[in-house]
Every structure is written in C-alpha cells, then in structure tokens.
Enzyme design. Sequence first.
Site, short mmCIF file in Angstrom:
data_model
loop_
_atom_site.label_atom_id
_atom_site.label_comp_id
_atom_site.label_asym_id
_atom_site.label_seq_id
_atom_site.Cartn_x
_atom_site.Cartn_y
_atom_site.Cartn_z
N SER A 63 -49.91 31.26 -134.61
CA SER A 63 -48.74 31.67 -135.40
C SER A 63 -48.95 31.47 -136.89
CB SER A 63 -47.51 30.87 -134.98
OG SER A 63 -47.23 31.06 -133.61
N1 SAH Z 1 -49.54 27.25 -129.91
C1 SAH Z 1 -50.66 28.15 -130.03
C2 SAH Z 1 -50.21 29.59 -129.97
C3 SAH Z 1 -50.95 30.32 -128.93
S1 SAH Z 1 -50.38 31.92 -128.49
C4 SAH Z 1 -51.48 27.86 -131.28
O1 SAH Z 1 -51.06 27.01 -132.09
O2 SAH Z 1 -52.55 28.44 -131.44
C5 SAH Z 1 -49.56 31.58 -126.96
C6 SAH Z 1 -50.38 31.00 -125.87
O3 SAH Z 1 -49.56 30.88 -124.71
C7 SAH Z 1 -51.60 31.82 -125.43
O4 SAH Z 1 -52.73 31.03 -125.56
C8 SAH Z 1 -51.30 32.15 -123.97
O5 SAH Z 1 -52.46 32.18 -123.15
C9 SAH Z 1 -50.37 31.02 -123.58
N2 SAH Z 1 -49.52 31.25 -122.42
C10 SAH Z 1 -48.83 32.37 -122.07
N3 SAH Z 1 -48.14 32.16 -120.94
C11 SAH Z 1 -48.38 30.87 -120.55
C12 SAH Z 1 -47.94 30.05 -119.47
N4 SAH Z 1 -47.11 30.49 -118.51
N5 SAH Z 1 -48.41 28.78 -119.39
C13 SAH Z 1 -49.25 28.29 -120.34
N6 SAH Z 1 -49.70 29.01 -121.38
C14 SAH Z 1 -49.26 30.29 -121.50
#
Ligand code: SAH
Length: 215
Positions: A63
């Site tokens: 983000s």
């Molecule tokens: N907090 C992260 C943002 C990553 S984007 C950062 O600081 O980089 C969102 C993430 O959520 C992705 O890596 C995706 O694989 C994960 N995601 C999506 N659905 C999910 C679920 N049900 N359980 C765990 N992770 C999930």
Amino acid sequence: MIDRFTTIRERMVQEQLLARGIADPRVLAAMGEVPRHLFVDDAMRARAYGDHPLPIAAGQTISQPYIVAFMTQSLQLQGHEKVLEIGTGSGYQAAVLSRLCEKVYTVERVNTLLAGARKLFDTLRYFNIVAKLDDGTLGWPEFGPYDAIIVTAGGPEIPQPLVEQLADPGRLVIPVGDQDIQNLHLLIKNSGKIHVEQLASVRFVELIGEHGWGR
Ligand code: SAH
C-alpha cells in the site's frame, strides 16, 4: 536505522503523512524508522518512498505510505497490544505495527510472499512478529482475542471469525466493497457493543478465502 534512504524517508513522513493530517507521533516515528525500500524489489528501491502503492510478487501490492499510516493510526495503539494482520504481503505493514505494539500475528495465503516477509523480519530483528500460511478470513483463533485487527485486502463483508476474535475493547480496520473499490471500515467493540464507521474510499487487492471472495 540509519541508511542512505533516511533523508528520503524523513521527507515522506513530512510531506505525505504529517502534512496530510497523520498526527500520532508514534505512527510517524515508526514510519520514519522502518526501511520500506527493503520490502520492494531491488529494481523498485528508488520508488519505494513515492506517494503510491507498488507491485510486489504474486500480483499483489504494498500500500501507499499514507494508507499504511492512516490504517495504523485508526487502531490507536499504545504499545501493550496484541495485533492480528491478515495479508502479510511484503511484510511492510506488519513491520510498522511491530514498532507500535507488543506482538504482531500475521497471516498470508501466498507462500512465496510469506517466506520473503519472514526473512526480512529476521534480518531486521523484528522478533515480535509471527507469521503463518493460511486463509486469514478464519483469523488465528489460538492466540486471540486480539486488541486490534487489520485486514490489508478487500472483501465483500467483515469476516465473522475476525469479529469474534477481536477483544473488548478492540478495533478492527478492513476495506469492504467490490473488487474494484472499497470503503475502509473501522469496527469498534466496546462494553459488548459493536459500532462500525466508514473512514475513506480505498482500492485494495482481493481478500480471497472462506469469508472473502471465492477462489
Ligand atoms: N500488508 C501488505 C499488503 C499486501 S497486499 C504489505 O504491507 O505489503 C494483500 C495481501 O493479502 C496479499 O499478499 C494477498 O496474498 C493476501 N491475502 C489475500 N487474501 C488472503 C487471505 N484470505 N488470507 C491471508 N492473506 C490473504
């Protein structure tokens, strides 16, 4: 951590966060400390502190700094909390949280991302973060309840297991909406009551799982 990005990181804090109303001094300090450039690909280091999200592996995104700060601030962490994050991704958000609370539990569904994030937590000696591979829409029941929960992917609704695993008092922040656009929801649990506020319009990748979008 003093590194060649310290000045540029400090400018990010001033221009993108402080100037736009992020006021919690602890959040500003944490974002001034965590080396965001290490959480993106080598090729994107120079853009790591830019005012935008960036692609990470597996078609996911880290983000925009302002969104990380805004969501973090909405949790009102004091330092003693146990925090659950769903969507580890690069690990950046978990790293910021780890500077502001006692312990971070983070869940990711993509193994390559989880492995990369774990390595960074180790390198940076962020020992108060534990991470696991799973469907985070189910939460992480064995260590709950959590004083704060943050979901960094957008779903169609607030997953019920997360509401159940939230402590009282507790705060949960999550983007809810369709696959293109969501509204950042803040759920506050207090004295047995639940109150939900909508904070801002946002765009996140999909929350995929049993209480998210189907696979
Ligand atoms: N907090 C992260 C943002 C990553 S984007 C950062 O600081 O980089 C969102 C993430 O959520 C992705 O890596 C995706 O694989 C994960 N995601 C999506 N659905 C999910 C679920 N049900 N359980 C765990 N992770 C999930």
